[in-house]
Design a protein around this motif. Structure first.
Motif, PDB file in Angstrom:
ATOM      1  N   VAL A  93       0.877  -1.167   0.000  1.00  0.00           N
ATOM      2  CA  VAL A  93       0.000   0.000   0.000  1.00  0.00           C
ATOM      3  C   VAL A  93       0.908   1.209   0.000  1.00  0.00           C
ATOM      4  O   VAL A  93       1.891   1.257   0.740  1.00  0.00           O
ATOM      5  N   ILE A  94       0.602   2.171  -0.846  1.00  0.00           N
ATOM      6  CA  ILE A  94       1.367   3.419  -0.868  1.00  0.00           C
ATOM      7  C   ILE A  94       0.395   4.587  -0.790  1.00  0.00           C
ATOM      8  O   ILE A  94      -0.791   4.444  -1.068  1.00  0.00           O
ATOM      9  N   THR A  95       0.922   5.731  -0.394  1.00  0.00           N
ATOM     10  CA  THR A  95       0.103   6.936  -0.327  1.00  0.00           C
ATOM     11  C   THR A  95       0.619   7.950  -1.349  1.00  0.00           C
ATOM     12  O   THR A  95       1.787   7.934  -1.725  1.00  0.00           O
ATOM     13  N   LEU A  96      -0.253   8.814  -1.756  1.00  0.00           N
ATOM     14  CA  LEU A  96       0.088   9.911  -2.660  1.00  0.00           C
ATOM     15  C   LEU A  96      -0.601  11.157  -2.118  1.00  0.00           C
ATOM     16  O   LEU A  96      -1.827  11.258  -2.152  1.00  0.00           O
ATOM     17  N   PHE A  97       0.188  12.061  -1.580  1.00  0.00           N
ATOM     18  CA  PHE A  97      -0.336  13.286  -0.989  1.00  0.00           C
ATOM     19  C   PHE A  97       0.039  14.486  -1.847  1.00  0.00           C
ATOM     20  O   PHE A  97       0.924  14.405  -2.695  1.00  0.00           O
ATOM     21  N   ASP A  98      -0.612  15.620  -1.589  1.00  0.00           N
ATOM     22  CA  ASP A  98      -0.284  16.863  -2.283  1.00  0.00           C
ATOM     23  C   ASP A  98       1.142  17.289  -1.958  1.00  0.00           C
ATOM     24  O   ASP A  98       1.658  17.025  -0.867  1.00  0.00           O
ATOM     25  N   ASN A  99       1.759  17.987  -2.897  1.00  0.00           N
ATOM     26  CA  ASN A  99       3.102  18.506  -2.706  1.00  0.00           C
ATOM     27  C   ASN A  99       3.024  19.866  -2.012  1.00  0.00           C
ATOM     28  O   ASN A  99       3.164  20.923  -2.618  1.00  0.00           O
ATOM     29  N   ASP A 100       2.762  19.804  -0.718  1.00  0.00           N
ATOM     30  CA  ASP A 100       2.763  20.985   0.143  1.00  0.00           C
ATOM     31  C   ASP A 100       3.273  20.541   1.508  1.00  0.00           C
ATOM     32  O   ASP A 100       3.590  19.367   1.713  1.00  0.00           O
ATOM     33  N   ASP A 101       3.387  21.469   2.447  1.00  0.00           N
ATOM     34  CA  ASP A 101       3.940  21.125   3.758  1.00  0.00           C
ATOM     35  C   ASP A 101       3.139  20.016   4.444  1.00  0.00           C
ATOM     36  O   ASP A 101       3.711  19.102   5.031  1.00  0.00           O
ATOM     37  N   ALA A 102       1.812  20.108   4.368  1.00  0.00           N
ATOM     38  CA  ALA A 102       0.957  19.097   5.007  1.00  0.00           C
ATOM     39  C   ALA A 102       1.145  17.722   4.352  1.00  0.00           C
ATOM     40  O   ALA A 102       1.207  16.700   5.044  1.00  0.00           O
ATOM     41  N   GLY A 103       1.251  17.678   3.036  1.00  0.00           N
ATOM     42  CA  GLY A 103       1.433  16.418   2.331  1.00  0.00           C
ATOM     43  C   GLY A 103       2.773  15.779   2.627  1.00  0.00           C
ATOM     44  O   GLY A 103       2.872  14.562   2.844  1.00  0.00           O
ATOM     45  N   ILE A 104       3.815  16.582   2.648  1.00  0.00           N
ATOM     46  CA  ILE A 104       5.154  16.073   2.942  1.00  0.00           C
ATOM     47  C   ILE A 104       5.201  15.525   4.369  1.00  0.00           C
ATOM     48  O   ILE A 104       5.752  14.452   4.622  1.00  0.00           O
ATOM     49  N   ALA A 105       4.587  16.248   5.310  1.00  0.00           N
ATOM     50  CA  ALA A 105       4.531  15.783   6.695  1.00  0.00           C
ATOM     51  C   ALA A 105       3.717  14.492   6.805  1.00  0.00           C
ATOM     52  O   ALA A 105       4.072  13.591   7.564  1.00  0.00           O
ATOM     53  N   ALA A 106       2.645  14.382   6.031  1.00  0.00           N
ATOM     54  CA  ALA A 106       1.802  13.186   6.073  1.00  0.00           C
ATOM     55  C   ALA A 106       2.555  11.962   5.566  1.00  0.00           C
ATOM     56  O   ALA A 106       2.416  10.871   6.134  1.00  0.00           O
ATOM     57  N   VAL A 107       3.358  12.113   4.520  1.00  0.00           N
ATOM     58  CA  VAL A 107       4.154  10.989   4.022  1.00  0.00           C
ATOM     59  C   VAL A 107       5.062  10.475   5.144  1.00  0.00           C
ATOM     60  O   VAL A 107       5.127   9.268   5.402  1.00  0.00           O
ATOM     61  N   LYS A 108       5.741  11.372   5.829  1.00  0.00           N
ATOM     62  CA  LYS A 108       6.635  10.979   6.925  1.00  0.00           C
ATOM     63  C   LYS A 108       5.856  10.329   8.065  1.00  0.00           C
ATOM     64  O   LYS A 108       6.294   9.318   8.631  1.00  0.00           O
ATOM     65  N   GLY A 133       5.063   6.464   0.878  1.00  0.00           N
ATOM     66  CA  GLY A 133       4.324   7.268  -0.082  1.00  0.00           C
ATOM     67  C   GLY A 133       5.226   8.311  -0.705  1.00  0.00           C
ATOM     68  O   GLY A 133       6.419   8.360  -0.455  1.00  0.00           O
ATOM     69  N   PHE A 134       4.614   9.165  -1.495  1.00  0.00           N
ATOM     70  CA  PHE A 134       5.364  10.220  -2.154  1.00  0.00           C
ATOM     71  C   PHE A 134       4.438  11.367  -2.500  1.00  0.00           C
ATOM     72  O   PHE A 134       3.224  11.275  -2.347  1.00  0.00           O
ATOM     73  N   VAL A 135       5.036  12.456  -2.929  1.00  0.00           N
ATOM     74  CA  VAL A 135       4.291  13.624  -3.406  1.00  0.00           C
ATOM     75  C   VAL A 135       4.704  13.871  -4.853  1.00  0.00           C
ATOM     76  O   VAL A 135       5.834  13.559  -5.247  1.00  0.00           O
ATOM     77  N   PRO A 136       3.826  14.418  -5.683  1.00  0.00           N
ATOM     78  CA  PRO A 136       4.195  14.714  -7.072  1.00  0.00           C
ATOM     79  C   PRO A 136       5.288  15.778  -7.112  1.00  0.00           C
ATOM     80  O   PRO A 136       5.353  16.645  -6.249  1.00  0.00           O
ATOM     81  N   THR A 137       6.150  15.707  -8.105  1.00  0.00           N
ATOM     82  CA  THR A 137       7.276  16.645  -8.180  1.00  0.00           C
ATOM     83  C   THR A 137       7.026  17.842  -9.103  1.00  0.00           C
ATOM     84  O   THR A 137       7.627  18.885  -8.918  1.00  0.00           O
ATOM     85  N   LEU A 138       6.154  17.700 -10.087  1.00  0.00           N
ATOM     86  CA  LEU A 138       5.936  18.778 -11.061  1.00  0.00           C
ATOM     87  C   LEU A 138       4.720  19.648 -10.762  1.00  0.00           C
ATOM     88  O   LEU A 138       4.430  20.563 -11.525  1.00  0.00           O
ATOM     89  N   CYS A 139       4.020  19.346  -9.680  1.00  0.00           N
ATOM     90  CA  CYS A 139       2.768  20.049  -9.424  1.00  0.00           C
ATOM     91  C   CYS A 139       2.404  19.901  -7.958  1.00  0.00           C
ATOM     92  O   CYS A 139       3.033  19.159  -7.223  1.00  0.00           O
ATOM     93  N   LYS A 140       1.351  20.617  -7.545  1.00  0.00           N
ATOM     94  CA  LYS A 140       0.889  20.502  -6.166  1.00  0.00           C
ATOM     95  C   LYS A 140       0.044  19.256  -5.968  1.00  0.00           C
ATOM     96  O   LYS A 140       0.197  18.550  -4.982  1.00  0.00           O
ATOM     97  N   ASP A 141      -0.867  18.996  -6.875  1.00  0.00           N
ATOM     98  CA  ASP A 141      -1.686  17.792  -6.736  1.00  0.00           C
ATOM     99  C   ASP A 141      -1.998  17.173  -8.096  1.00  0.00           C
ATOM    100  O   ASP A 141      -1.824  17.785  -9.131  1.00  0.00           O
TER     101      ASP A 141
END
Length: 64
Positions: A4-19, A29-37
């Protein structure tokens, strides 16, 4: 499920959620690199570029 993996928005909340998910649930999980969501990316950069961005991130995450 094998993984199971997660995909969160590329913002402070998403980065913290991955951790937090790794620490709490051992789910990577990971966050997208070219966009916010992802939904915005589909509109802004299109499917082909979005797929090209996500594929290596997904492979990297699955191999953790």
């Amino acid at each position: 499920y094998k993984k199971v993996i997660t995909l969160f928005d590329n913002d402070d909340a998403g980065i913290a959620a991955v951790k937090r998910y790794v620490e709490t649930y051992n789910i990577y999980g990971f966050v997208p690199t070219l966009c916010k969501d992802i939904s915005d990316a589909m509109v802004e950069i299109g499917f082909d570029k979005l797929h090209a961005m996500l594929k290596p991130l997904l492979k990297e995450t699955l191999n953790k």
